[in-house]
Design a protein around this motif. Sequence first.
Motif, PDB file in Angstrom:
ATOM      1  N   ILE A 172     -69.144  23.297  11.985  1.00 21.00           N
ATOM      2  CA  ILE A 172     -69.271  22.071  12.007  1.00 21.00           C
ATOM      3  C   ILE A 172     -69.226  21.386  13.329  1.00 21.00           C
ATOM      4  O   ILE A 172     -69.910  20.167  13.765  1.00 21.00           O
ATOM      5  CB  ILE A 172     -67.646  21.667  11.610  1.00 21.00           C
ATOM      6  N   THR A 173     -68.822  21.729  14.523  1.00 19.96           N
ATOM      7  CA  THR A 173     -69.169  21.627  16.012  1.00 19.96           C
ATOM      8  C   THR A 173     -70.894  21.644  16.164  1.00 19.96           C
ATOM      9  O   THR A 173     -71.137  20.175  16.713  1.00 19.96           O
ATOM     10  CB  THR A 173     -68.429  22.376  16.935  1.00 19.96           C
ATOM     11  N   GLU A 174     -71.392  22.415  15.963  1.00 18.69           N
ATOM     12  CA  GLU A 174     -72.825  22.573  16.064  1.00 18.69           C
ATOM     13  C   GLU A 174     -73.522  21.131  15.245  1.00 18.69           C
ATOM     14  O   GLU A 174     -74.583  20.599  15.679  1.00 18.69           O
ATOM     15  CB  GLU A 174     -73.660  23.595  15.774  1.00 18.69           C
ATOM     16  N   GLU A 213     -62.570  29.858  12.289  1.00 20.18           N
ATOM     17  CA  GLU A 213     -63.303  29.661  13.550  1.00 20.18           C
ATOM     18  C   GLU A 213     -64.978  29.537  13.179  1.00 20.18           C
ATOM     19  O   GLU A 213     -65.563  28.707  14.066  1.00 20.18           O
ATOM     20  CB  GLU A 213     -63.070  30.858  14.566  1.00 20.18           C
ATOM     21  N   GLN A 229     -65.200  26.165  12.051  1.00 18.63           N
ATOM     22  CA  GLN A 229     -65.172  25.241  13.019  1.00 18.63           C
ATOM     23  C   GLN A 229     -66.674  25.127  13.883  1.00 18.63           C
ATOM     24  O   GLN A 229     -67.135  24.081  14.312  1.00 18.63           O
ATOM     25  CB  GLN A 229     -64.253  25.685  13.994  1.00 18.63           C
ATOM     26  N   GLY A 230     -66.950  26.275  14.171  1.00 21.84           N
ATOM     27  CA  GLY A 230     -68.331  26.281  15.010  1.00 21.84           C
ATOM     28  C   GLY A 230     -69.510  25.913  14.302  1.00 21.84           C
ATOM     29  O   GLY A 230     -70.107  24.973  14.872  1.00 21.84           O
ATOM     30  N   THR A 233     -72.370  18.491  14.059  1.00 17.91           N
ATOM     31  CA  THR A 233     -71.859  17.202  14.560  1.00 17.91           C
ATOM     32  C   THR A 233     -72.830  17.085  15.969  1.00 17.91           C
ATOM     33  O   THR A 233     -73.091  15.908  16.147  1.00 17.91           O
ATOM     34  CB  THR A 233     -70.171  17.140  15.172  1.00 17.91           C
ATOM     35  N   ARG A 234     -72.697  17.967  16.927  1.00 21.18           N
ATOM     36  CA  ARG A 234     -73.638  17.814  18.024  1.00 21.18           C
ATOM     37  C   ARG A 234     -75.081  17.455  17.627  1.00 21.18           C
ATOM     38  O   ARG A 234     -75.514  16.565  18.246  1.00 21.18           O
ATOM     39  CB  ARG A 234     -73.629  18.895  19.056  1.00 21.18           C
ATOM     40  N   THR A 235     -75.604  18.240  16.814  1.00 18.78           N
ATOM     41  CA  THR A 235     -77.093  18.125  16.320  1.00 18.78           C
ATOM     42  C   THR A 235     -77.340  16.603  15.760  1.00 18.78           C
ATOM     43  O   THR A 235     -78.372  15.985  16.131  1.00 18.78           O
ATOM     44  CB  THR A 235     -77.461  19.189  15.442  1.00 18.78           C
TER      45      THR A 235
END
Length: 122
Positions: free
Chosen positions: A44-46, A38, A41-42, A48-50
Amino acid sequence: MTEATTASKAKKPKAKPAAAKKPAAPKAAPKKEKNSLEIAQGIITELTRTNFEETVETAKAVMKSGDIRAAIELQNEFLRASLKRNLDAAREINEIAVTAVREATVPYATKFTEAFEKLRAA
């Protein structure tokens, strides 16, 4: 009215005044610790968004620059920042993965050591 209905009405408890009622305290949900997956994943998500937001901002700036040198400089700055950001995230995810593997192998290493010591003693 029958005696049963009269008796049931007489036995009803009276409602408490609103001031006397205590509001139910919201139960705090126990904080669940995030596992390694988790957390990764957090990250990677951040990341990707950035990266997406920075790419859009840079593309807009390049289109508005009007000068080839300025456009190249903007792209170079973006590339440097993006590379640094991605490497930092990769290091962080690597640390999480190494920690997770170490934690996962501790019980097996303990059992193996115990078995080896028993074998050695025999």
